[in-house]
Design a protein around this motif. Structure first.
Motif, PDB file in Angstrom:
ATOM      1  N   GLU A   1     104.614 -48.789 -41.362  1.00 11.50           N
ATOM      2  CA  GLU A   1     103.859 -47.531 -41.432  1.00 11.50           C
ATOM      3  C   GLU A   1     104.037 -46.722 -40.154  1.00 11.50           C
ATOM      4  O   GLU A   1     104.153 -45.490 -40.197  1.00 11.50           O
TER       5      GLU A   1
ATOM      6  N   TRP B   1     109.236 -41.132 -37.905  1.00 14.15           N
ATOM      7  CA  TRP B   1     110.296 -40.286 -38.449  1.00 14.15           C
ATOM      8  C   TRP B   1     109.769 -39.256 -39.452  1.00 14.15           C
ATOM      9  O   TRP B   1     110.550 -38.576 -40.090  1.00 14.15           O
TER      10      TRP B   1
ATOM     11  N   ASP C   1     110.979 -36.723 -47.081  1.00 11.55           N
ATOM     12  CA  ASP C   1     111.081 -36.929 -48.530  1.00 11.55           C
ATOM     13  C   ASP C   1     111.369 -35.612 -49.248  1.00 11.55           C
ATOM     14  O   ASP C   1     112.012 -35.592 -50.294  1.00 11.55           O
TER      15      ASP C   1
ATOM     16  N   LEU D   1     108.412 -39.337 -42.477  1.00  8.81           N
ATOM     17  CA  LEU D   1     109.061 -39.469 -43.785  1.00  8.81           C
ATOM     18  C   LEU D   1     108.382 -38.649 -44.874  1.00  8.81           C
ATOM     19  O   LEU D   1     109.052 -38.243 -45.827  1.00  8.81           O
ATOM     20  N   ASP D   2     107.079 -38.394 -44.748  1.00  9.94           N
ATOM     21  CA  ASP D   2     106.434 -37.532 -45.751  1.00  9.94           C
ATOM     22  C   ASP D   2     107.150 -36.184 -45.793  1.00  9.94           C
ATOM     23  O   ASP D   2     107.358 -35.605 -46.862  1.00  9.94           O
TER      24      ASP D   2
ATOM     25  N   TYR E   1     118.088 -41.255 -49.233  1.00  6.70           N
ATOM     26  CA  TYR E   1     118.169 -42.081 -48.030  1.00  6.70           C
ATOM     27  C   TYR E   1     119.406 -42.967 -48.157  1.00  6.70           C
ATOM     28  O   TYR E   1     119.419 -43.930 -48.907  1.00  6.70           O
TER      29      TYR E   1
ATOM     30  N   GLN F   1     106.148 -45.320 -50.288  1.00  4.04           N
ATOM     31  CA  GLN F   1     105.726 -44.016 -50.803  1.00  4.04           C
ATOM     32  C   GLN F   1     106.936 -43.183 -51.230  1.00  4.04           C
ATOM     33  O   GLN F   1     106.888 -42.482 -52.236  1.00  4.04           O
ATOM     34  N   SER F   2     108.002 -43.269 -50.457  1.00  4.85           N
ATOM     35  CA  SER F   2     109.221 -42.513 -50.770  1.00  4.85           C
ATOM     36  C   SER F   2     109.864 -43.029 -52.046  1.00  4.85           C
ATOM     37  O   SER F   2     110.315 -42.241 -52.892  1.00  4.85           O
TER      38      SER F   2
ATOM     39  N   ARG G   1     107.308 -45.067 -40.382  1.00  2.72           N
ATOM     40  CA  ARG G   1     107.207 -43.937 -41.315  1.00  2.72           C
ATOM     41  C   ARG G   1     106.676 -42.695 -40.601  1.00  2.72           C
ATOM     42  O   ARG G   1     107.195 -41.594 -40.759  1.00  2.72           O
TER      43      ARG G   1
ATOM     44  N   MET H   1     107.184 -48.641 -44.548  1.00  8.80           N
ATOM     45  CA  MET H   1     107.967 -47.469 -44.172  1.00  8.80           C
ATOM     46  C   MET H   1     108.371 -46.622 -45.374  1.00  8.80           C
ATOM     47  O   MET H   1     108.297 -45.397 -45.334  1.00  8.80           O
ATOM     48  N   PHE H   2     108.802 -47.263 -46.454  1.00  9.43           N
ATOM     49  CA  PHE H   2     109.475 -46.525 -47.527  1.00  9.43           C
ATOM     50  C   PHE H   2     108.814 -46.549 -48.904  1.00  9.43           C
ATOM     51  O   PHE H   2     109.260 -45.837 -49.799  1.00  9.43           O
TER      52      PHE H   2
END
Length: 111
Positions: free
Chosen positions: A30, A36, A42, A38-39, A84, A70-71, A33, A67-68
């Motif tokens: 997290e 970087w 995405d 990521l929200d 990604y 949610q993506s 995430r 980290m990923f």
């Protein structure tokens, strides 16, 4: 003419130049995430290169999900892997596949 910057996620920033060989833990994922953003990524139109150094031996499912997940849920498996683009050893790519699978699994309230 300005060339568009390719967005990269460089796991070398997490591995302390090869000193860290295992990335584990949901909370640490997290944190990555957030690092970087990521929200935001995405939604980026450009594909993102995820560069994982060969010195990294373990990318745990818990870290990956932190980290990923949610993506993966937002983009779907194929969309995630298109957006990604992972550059990693075969062993880590297998762990990425497991993380994607685990991210998409339906879990009951009891675990």
């Amino acid at each position: 003419m300005m060339e568009a910057m390719m967005t990269e996620i460089l796991f070398s920033e997490l591995t302390d130049d090869g000193k860290v060989r295992n990335l584990v833990g949901h909370e640490r994922g997290e944190d990555a995430r957030g690092k970087w953003m990521l929200d935001h990524l995405d939604c980026d139109e450009e594909a993102i290169d995820v560069v994982i150094p060969n010195e990294l031996l373990t990318l745990s499912s818990s870290f990956f999900q932190g980290m990923f997940a949610q993506s993966v849920k937002k983009l779907g498996k194929d969309g995630f892997l298109t957006h990604y683009r992972f550059q990693a050893s075969a062993i880590v790519m297998q762990q990425v596949a497991e993380g994607i699978r685990d991210s998409l699994m339906k879990r009951s309230a009891l675990g």
